[in-house]
Design an enzyme around this catalytic site. Structure first.
Site, PDB file in Angstrom:
ATOM      1  N   SER A  16       5.327  -9.466   1.580  1.00  0.00           N
ATOM      2  CA  SER A  16       5.194  -9.168   3.014  1.00  0.00           C
ATOM      3  C   SER A  16       3.969  -8.305   3.261  1.00  0.00           C
ATOM      4  O   SER A  16       3.344  -7.795   2.322  1.00  0.00           O
ATOM      5  CB  SER A  16       6.443  -8.439   3.537  1.00  0.00           C
ATOM      6  OG  SER A  16       6.589  -7.183   2.903  1.00  0.00           O
ATOM      7  N   LEU A  18       0.624  -6.339   3.852  1.00  0.00           N
ATOM      8  CA  LEU A  18      -0.728  -6.393   3.308  1.00  0.00           C
ATOM      9  C   LEU A  18      -0.793  -7.272   2.063  1.00  0.00           C
ATOM     10  O   LEU A  18      -1.762  -8.021   1.864  1.00  0.00           O
ATOM     11  CB  LEU A  18      -1.205  -4.974   2.966  1.00  0.00           C
ATOM     12  CG  LEU A  18      -1.123  -3.933   4.091  1.00  0.00           C
ATOM     13  CD1 LEU A  18      -1.624  -2.582   3.590  1.00  0.00           C
ATOM     14  CD2 LEU A  18      -1.907  -4.382   5.309  1.00  0.00           C
ATOM     15  N   ASP A  37       7.488  -8.509  -6.342  1.00  0.00           N
ATOM     16  CA  ASP A  37       8.192  -7.875  -5.230  1.00  0.00           C
ATOM     17  C   ASP A  37       9.671  -7.768  -5.579  1.00  0.00           C
ATOM     18  O   ASP A  37      10.177  -8.518  -6.429  1.00  0.00           O
ATOM     19  CB  ASP A  37       8.014  -8.685  -3.943  1.00  0.00           C
ATOM     20  CG  ASP A  37       8.078  -7.824  -2.685  1.00  0.00           C
ATOM     21  OD1 ASP A  37       7.029  -7.597  -2.054  1.00  0.00           O
ATOM     22  OD2 ASP A  37       9.185  -7.376  -2.330  1.00  0.00           O
ATOM     23  N   VAL A  59       8.336  -1.851  -9.687  1.00  0.00           N
ATOM     24  CA  VAL A  59       7.200  -1.225 -10.361  1.00  0.00           C
ATOM     25  C   VAL A  59       7.548   0.103 -11.013  1.00  0.00           C
ATOM     26  O   VAL A  59       6.740   0.648 -11.790  1.00  0.00           O
ATOM     27  CB  VAL A  59       6.006  -1.031  -9.402  1.00  0.00           C
ATOM     28  CG1 VAL A  59       5.497  -2.375  -8.902  1.00  0.00           C
ATOM     29  CG2 VAL A  59       6.349  -0.101  -8.242  1.00  0.00           C
ATOM     30  N   CYS A  85      -0.226  -3.544  -3.840  1.00  0.00           N
ATOM     31  CA  CYS A  85       0.220  -3.247  -2.474  1.00  0.00           C
ATOM     32  C   CYS A  85       1.640  -2.709  -2.425  1.00  0.00           C
ATOM     33  O   CYS A  85       2.111  -2.341  -1.344  1.00  0.00           O
ATOM     34  CB  CYS A  85       0.128  -4.500  -1.600  1.00  0.00           C
ATOM     35  SG  CYS A  85      -1.554  -5.049  -1.261  1.00  0.00           S
ATOM     36  N   TYR A 166       4.331  11.417   0.418  1.00  0.00           N
ATOM     37  CA  TYR A 166       3.527  10.210   0.641  1.00  0.00           C
ATOM     38  C   TYR A 166       2.043  10.512   0.447  1.00  0.00           C
ATOM     39  O   TYR A 166       1.331   9.784  -0.257  1.00  0.00           O
ATOM     40  CB  TYR A 166       3.799   9.677   2.042  1.00  0.00           C
ATOM     41  CG  TYR A 166       3.106   8.377   2.360  1.00  0.00           C
ATOM     42  CD1 TYR A 166       3.507   7.191   1.744  1.00  0.00           C
ATOM     43  CD2 TYR A 166       2.068   8.329   3.279  1.00  0.00           C
ATOM     44  CE1 TYR A 166       2.873   5.986   2.032  1.00  0.00           C
ATOM     45  CE2 TYR A 166       1.441   7.135   3.580  1.00  0.00           C
ATOM     46  CZ  TYR A 166       1.832   5.962   2.952  1.00  0.00           C
ATOM     47  OH  TYR A 166       1.207   4.780   3.252  1.00  0.00           O
ATOM     48  N   LYS A 170      -0.480   8.964  -2.426  1.00  0.00           N
ATOM     49  CA  LYS A 170      -1.666   8.184  -2.066  1.00  0.00           C
ATOM     50  C   LYS A 170      -2.954   8.930  -2.428  1.00  0.00           C
ATOM     51  O   LYS A 170      -3.957   8.310  -2.795  1.00  0.00           O
ATOM     52  CB  LYS A 170      -1.636   7.858  -0.577  1.00  0.00           C
ATOM     53  CG  LYS A 170      -0.480   6.942  -0.180  1.00  0.00           C
ATOM     54  CD  LYS A 170      -0.509   5.619  -0.932  1.00  0.00           C
ATOM     55  CE  LYS A 170       0.507   4.625  -0.392  1.00  0.00           C
ATOM     56  NZ  LYS A 170       0.456   3.308  -1.067  1.00  0.00           N
ATOM     57  N   PHE A 199      -1.352  -0.134  10.390  1.00  0.00           N
ATOM     58  CA  PHE A 199      -1.394  -1.593  10.357  1.00  0.00           C
ATOM     59  C   PHE A 199      -0.090  -2.193  10.881  1.00  0.00           C
ATOM     60  O   PHE A 199       0.985  -1.599  10.752  1.00  0.00           O
ATOM     61  CB  PHE A 199      -1.672  -2.095   8.934  1.00  0.00           C
ATOM     62  CG  PHE A 199      -3.140  -2.225   8.632  1.00  0.00           C
ATOM     63  CD1 PHE A 199      -3.728  -3.466   8.484  1.00  0.00           C
ATOM     64  CD2 PHE A 199      -3.931  -1.094   8.533  1.00  0.00           C
ATOM     65  CE1 PHE A 199      -5.088  -3.590   8.234  1.00  0.00           C
ATOM     66  CE2 PHE A 199      -5.293  -1.194   8.278  1.00  0.00           C
ATOM     67  CZ  PHE A 199      -5.874  -2.447   8.127  1.00  0.00           C
ATOM     68  N   THR A 201       2.365  -4.095  10.071  1.00  0.00           N
ATOM     69  CA  THR A 201       3.149  -4.655   8.976  1.00  0.00           C
ATOM     70  C   THR A 201       4.600  -4.819   9.432  1.00  0.00           C
ATOM     71  O   THR A 201       4.977  -4.336  10.497  1.00  0.00           O
ATOM     72  CB  THR A 201       3.098  -3.722   7.758  1.00  0.00           C
ATOM     73  OG1 THR A 201       3.656  -2.460   8.134  1.00  0.00           O
ATOM     74  CG2 THR A 201       1.658  -3.531   7.292  1.00  0.00           C
TER      75      THR A 201
END
Length: 260
Positions: A16, A18, A37, A59, A85, A166, A170, A199, A201
């Site tokens: 889904s 990006l 995913d 992951v 992503c 977060y 990042k 974005f 999404t």
């Protein structure tokens, strides 16, 4: 790197947003794509639609990632492209006081660690394993063996209230981009990172229209949310432009996030 059916790619978070947009863009150039995913239903659907291989991958799990790479490589061969992503976020203040009861709370460390494990450690895990595989490939023009694209966020540079975990995760992705590019420079593997702004999404689609409209108006220009296809366009530029290496690039309409 020229994109065609001789090239294999892996896109994490490819079911889904990006990741999906990037997978679709790669497939449009004939690239053999595997999607990593956890969303089996959506991942299977997207893979069938674009002619890709779906691999159910978490992951944060070494075994899951290893199984995903094994399945992807059995189907498509050793990848020359990795696009990371997969990621998530939360919104919790470092410490806070309940306005009604006065109770004082702090950010639960397990919640902080979860974001670090997914966004930062998960990204590095996939980078390390993919790069090791790329070392086995014959070099292309200019000695290139592969290209790796990571996804950070503008929150890496101007995180908002509640984004400590977060932003840390990042920021870590941004911070490791150049040293990894230097680690791999002798093997012809390039590494770059995209820092997306706001974005449109699937996560954002769940927000009320009024919220999305307000966010769009906060973007200097253009006054709208980013399109996943625009992320994919930059990812492909980073892959195909052989001189693009060791860079962290904001893709955000010139936004600078306010404190809240």
């Amino acid at each position: 790197m020229q994109l065609d059916d001789t090239i294999a790619a892996i896109v994490t978070g490819g079911a889904s947003g990006l990741g999906e947009a990037t997978a679709r863009a790669l497939r449009a150039h004939g690239v053999k794509v595997a999607l990593f995913d956890m969303n089996v239903a959506r991942g299977t659907e997207v893979a069938a639609e674009i002619g890709a291989t779906f691999c159910e991958v978490n992951v944060t799990s070494e075994d899951s990632v290893d199984a995903g790479f094994a399945k992807a490589r059995a189907a498509n061969g050793q990848e020359r492209i990795l696009v990371n992503c997969a990621g998530t976020g939360n919104a919790i203040k470092t410490a806070s006081r309940d306005k009604k009861t006065g109770e004082i709370k702090h950010f639960p460390l397990d919640a902080f660690n979860m974001i670090i494990q997914i966004n930062l450690v998960g990204t590095f895990r996939c980078i390390a394993k993919s790069a090791a595989g790329m070392l086995s490939l014959d070099p292309l023009e200019d000695g290139e063996r592969g290209a790796i694209i990571n996804t950070a966020s503008v929150a890496a540079e101007d995180g908002q209230m509640g984004q400590a975990a977060y932003s840390a995760s990042k920021g870590g992705v941004v911070g490791m981009t150049l040293p990894i590019a230097r680690d791999l420079m002798g093997e012809g593997i390039r590494v770059n990172t995209i820092l997306p702004g706001i974005f449109n999404t699937p996560l954002m689609n769940a927000a009320p229209d009024a919220v999305k409209d307000a966010l769009a108006m906060s973007v200097p220009f253009p006054k709208r949310l980013g399109k996943p296809e625009e992320y994919a366009q930059l990812a492909l530029t980073m892959i195909t432009n052989g001189y693009f290496n060791g860079e962290d690039v904001r893709l955000d309409g010139a936004i600078r996030m306010a404190p809240r």
